[in-house]
Design a protein around this motif. Structure first.
Motif, short mmCIF file in Angstrom:
data_model
loop_
_atom_site.label_atom_id
_atom_site.label_comp_id
_atom_site.label_asym_id
_atom_site.label_seq_id
_atom_site.Cartn_x
_atom_site.Cartn_y
_atom_site.Cartn_z
N GLN A 30 0.84 -1.20 0.00
CA GLN A 30 0.00 0.00 0.00
C GLN A 30 0.87 1.25 0.00
OE1 GLN A 30 -0.45 -2.45 2.34
NE2 GLN A 30 -2.44 -3.32 1.84
N GLY A 31 1.93 1.26 0.80
CA GLY A 31 2.84 2.40 0.83
C GLY A 31 3.57 2.58 -0.49
N MET A 34 1.15 4.27 -2.88
CA MET A 34 1.05 5.69 -2.56
C MET A 34 2.32 6.42 -3.01
SD MET A 34 -1.86 6.31 -1.01
CE MET A 34 -2.62 5.10 -2.06
N TYR A 35 3.47 5.82 -2.77
CA TYR A 35 4.74 6.43 -3.19
C TYR A 35 4.76 6.62 -4.71
CZ TYR A 35 9.65 7.24 -4.09
OH TYR A 35 10.82 7.80 -4.52
N ASN A 37 2.32 6.91 -6.73
CA ASN A 37 1.32 7.90 -7.16
C ASN A 37 1.66 9.33 -6.78
OD1 ASN A 37 -0.41 6.10 -8.46
ND2 ASN A 37 -1.41 5.55 -6.56
N LEU A 99 -3.30 12.67 1.33
CA LEU A 99 -3.05 11.41 2.05
C LEU A 99 -3.64 11.44 3.45
CD1 LEU A 99 0.67 10.71 1.07
CD2 LEU A 99 -1.38 9.71 0.08
N THR A 100 -4.31 10.37 3.81
CA THR A 100 -4.83 10.22 5.16
C THR A 100 -3.69 9.86 6.11
OG1 THR A 100 -5.24 7.85 4.96
CG2 THR A 100 -7.03 9.34 4.23
N GLU A 103 -2.53 6.42 5.25
CA GLU A 103 -1.73 6.39 4.03
C GLU A 103 -0.35 6.99 4.27
OE1 GLU A 103 -5.31 6.63 0.72
OE2 GLU A 103 -4.59 8.48 1.64
N ASN A 106 1.71 4.37 5.86
CA ASN A 106 2.11 3.38 4.86
C ASN A 106 3.26 3.88 3.99
OD1 ASN A 106 0.46 1.17 5.45
ND2 ASN A 106 -1.26 2.07 4.37
N VAL A 107 3.19 5.14 3.55
CA VAL A 107 4.26 5.71 2.72
C VAL A 107 5.56 5.77 3.51
CG1 VAL A 107 5.08 7.82 1.59
CG2 VAL A 107 2.77 7.02 1.18
#
Length: 138
Positions: A30-31, A34-35, A37, A99-100, A103, A106-107
């Motif tokens: 997931q991280g 996000m990274y 994106n 980002l929440t 998130e 996770n990143v």
């Protein structure tokens, strides 16, 4: 009856094996997404940054030494010059407000473990505390 027990045991072992293999491949998927994106455009997929303009995250002393402000830095950006591995970077970094907290955690966990980094793990409550401290300074 023995046939059913053997089949059940085989099925149980197969499921557990598949689950263990999938967990070991990339626990930070997931991280990583996000990274890719939100961060890779500037910091590159390999985390090496953009030749003298954008600092690296791979083997970054700044990243390692500023774990307590990462969530705030990602959320609000960085406007002041920073020194990474002895080189000064002056280009501002835009914040990623989309980002929440989850998130962000996770990143951070992804970049802390990617590209040979070994900078530990962050919990959601630590991200929340960082953001609260960051907002209190504003």
């Amino acid at each position: 009856m023995l046939k059913v027990k053997v089949c059940f045991l085989f099925l149980l072992i197969a499921c557990l094996s598949m689950q263990l293999m999938s967990c070991q491949e990339n626990p930070f998927i997931q991280g990583e997404i996000m990274y890719e994106n939100f961060c890779a455009t500037c910091h590159m997929e390999d985390g090496k940054g953009l030749k003298g303009l954008i600092p690296p995250l791979a083997n970054s002393d700044w990243l390692k030494n500023n774990q307590d402000i990462l969530a705030c830095s990602i959320r609000k950006g960085i406007n002041d010059p920073i020194v990474v591995n002895g080189k000064t970077y002056e280009l501002p970094m835009a914040g990623v407000t989309a980002l929440t907290e989850f998130e962000l955690a996770n990143v951070i966990n992804y970049i802390n473990q990617a590209w040979g980094n070994d900078y530990g793990f962050v919990q959601i409550n630590e991200v929340r505390d960082q953001l609260d401290a960051c907002n209190a300074r504003d």
